[in-house]
Design an enzyme around this catalytic site. Structure first.
Site, mmCIF file in Angstrom:
data_model
loop_
_atom_site.group_PDB
_atom_site.id
_atom_site.type_symbol
_atom_site.label_atom_id
_atom_site.label_comp_id
_atom_site.label_asym_id
_atom_site.label_seq_id
_atom_site.Cartn_x
_atom_site.Cartn_y
_atom_site.Cartn_z
ATOM 1 N N ARG A 1 0.835 -1.209 0.000
ATOM 2 C CA ARG A 1 0.000 0.000 0.000
ATOM 3 C C ARG A 1 0.878 1.272 0.000
ATOM 4 O O ARG A 1 0.968 1.961 -0.996
ATOM 5 C CB ARG A 1 -0.938 -0.028 1.217
ATOM 6 C CG ARG A 1 -2.025 1.032 1.206
ATOM 7 C CD ARG A 1 -1.589 2.417 1.618
ATOM 8 N NE ARG A 1 -1.006 2.481 2.946
ATOM 9 C CZ ARG A 1 -0.429 3.574 3.442
ATOM 10 N NH1 ARG A 1 -0.357 4.674 2.729
ATOM 11 N NH2 ARG A 1 0.105 3.561 4.650
ATOM 12 N N HIS B 1 5.714 4.455 12.593
ATOM 13 C CA HIS B 1 5.712 4.381 11.121
ATOM 14 C C HIS B 1 6.680 5.466 10.621
ATOM 15 O O HIS B 1 6.317 6.637 10.554
ATOM 16 C CB HIS B 1 4.276 4.642 10.672
ATOM 17 C CG HIS B 1 4.017 4.684 9.204
ATOM 18 N ND1 HIS B 1 3.323 3.694 8.545
ATOM 19 C CD2 HIS B 1 4.311 5.614 8.255
ATOM 20 C CE1 HIS B 1 3.197 4.012 7.260
ATOM 21 N NE2 HIS B 1 3.788 5.171 7.055
ATOM 22 N N CYS C 1 4.826 9.176 0.027
ATOM 23 C CA CYS C 1 3.435 9.618 0.059
ATOM 24 C C CYS C 1 3.256 10.621 -1.063
ATOM 25 O O CYS C 1 3.984 11.613 -1.133
ATOM 26 C CB CYS C 1 3.076 10.261 1.398
ATOM 27 S SG CYS C 1 1.398 10.940 1.410
ATOM 28 N N ASN D 1 9.277 4.112 3.217
ATOM 29 C CA ASN D 1 9.362 3.745 4.637
ATOM 30 C C ASN D 1 10.699 3.075 4.909
ATOM 31 O O ASN D 1 11.380 2.620 4.007
ATOM 32 C CB ASN D 1 8.274 2.712 4.983
ATOM 33 C CG ASN D 1 6.892 3.252 4.804
ATOM 34 O OD1 ASN D 1 6.409 3.362 3.688
ATOM 35 N ND2 ASN D 1 6.257 3.590 5.894
#
Ligand code: HMG
Ligand code: MG
Length: 302
Positions: A15, A207, A240, A249
């Site tokens: 995702r 995160h 993002c 990440n």
């Protein structure tokens, strides 16, 4: 795999990773990625996102992906949901876990989801309540916990307030997102401790994006402070789309290497994960950014 775990690693590559890659991969590749990640021993694989296809075209096939999922026993497959429409799509496609998202920054929220914090909480409340009424597991995300690409500084008390609001509306877990990777270890720990003063540590996750190379150090600082749920993205995929300059990440394989070294069980097979990282990197058309995938490749050549 049902091994006892010290740390729950939430894999967000399919995702968070794929939503921000330039090359969109077909649903079949996404499904293979999700299956391989589950087979590596990851207990939670965030599968896709039911947002506007115009805003995130890379995940426009969310319905197909969810419907094609080959579920492994004991593995959870949450999906991102921005609103009632996304919730209905997710449930129709068979989702049993959802993740709603907002931020500790009005400016970021306006760019990302077209409303401020207050409106976003009002929009999410009935979604979370409906999900809980249907026995769905619900995670909440708070973005920009250590800085915002549009407003800069973000107050810790705002992070705590939004975290509390998500838990109060029924989220079982809140993931604290350093969306643009600007945080450093002491700031990360301070922010986590402030949230933990208001919410059980077992309901908090971290995160970190790795824009400034701080993600692993930030995780370590937060592990020392007691967090036991950590998000990461295979091969360090992603970013993002509404956070300019944000990189992917923390790479899951780099995280697992550190956890193994610390003697913290994650249940993840590192070699299988590195193979997956190299394969998906080829699919998205770039070299894996993780240290582990790079060193294994160099060692294999020598
Ligand atoms: P909006 O423009 O405010 O909503 O979008 P709207 O209700 O006015 O709808 C606009 C159009 O979108 C309409 O289509 C709707 O039907 C459609 P039109 O009539 O113009 O043809 N629409 C939808 N279509 C499919 N699924 C839906 C949906 N909802 C509306 N669920 C919205 C609001 C939030 C939907 C939009 O702004 C959006 O999709 N934004 C994308 C946000 C996003 O995905 N960002 C990345 C994920 S967050 C993240 O990565 C951070 C995280 O990793 C943590 C961290 O790192 O910090 C989680
Ligand atoms: Mg993210």
């Amino acid at each position: 795999m049902t091994a006892a775990r010290d740390v729950t690693v939430v894999e967000v590559g399919p995702r968070d990773g794929l939503q921000a890659e330039t090359r969109t991969v077909p649903a079949a590749v996404k499904l293979r990625l999700i299956s391989q990640l589950a087979d590596c021993g990851l207990p939670v694989v965030e599968a896709t996102s039911f947002v506007s296809a115009e805003r995130v075209p890379q995940l426009a096939d969310a319905d197909t992906v969810m419907q094609g999922l080959e579920r492994r026993a004991g593995v959870r497959y949450p999906v991102l949901v921005p609103n009632q429409r996304g919730f209905e799509r997710a449930v129709a496609a068979g989702a049993r876990e959802i993740a709603v998202f907002t931020a500790a920054s009005d400016a970021f929220n306006r760019k990302n989801i077209n409303c401020d914090i207050a409106e976003s909480l009002a929009r999410l409340r009935p979604v979370v309540q409906a999900a809980r009424a249907q026995q769905l597991w619900v995670r909440g995300y708070v973005s920009c916990v250590l800085g915002c690409p549009y407003q800069g500084r973000v107050e810790v008390r705002e992070v705590v307030r939004v975290t509390r609001a998500l838990l109060d509306m029924g989220c079982e877990e809140v993931s604290l997102g350093d969306t643009i990777g600007v945080g450093t270890p002491h700031a990360a720990r301070e922010m986590l401790n402030a949230c933990a003063a208001e919410a059980p540590l077992s309901s908090l996750a971290v995160h970190f994006h790795d824009t400034y190379g701080q993600a692993l150090a930030n995780v370590y600082a937060c592990l020392e402070a007691g967090v036991r749920t950590v998000d990461a993205s295979v091969a360090g995929l992603g970013g993002c789309p509404y956070a300019p300059g944000a990189s992917g990440n923390l790479a899951t394989e780099d995280l697992i290497y550190m956890l193994d070294g610390l003697g913290l069980k994650s249940g993840v097979d590192l070699d299988a994960l590195i193979a997956t990282a190299r394969w998906i990197s080829a699919e998205v058309g770039r070299a894996p950014v993780s240290r582990l995938a790079q060193i294994k490749k160099r060692l294999a050549r020598s």
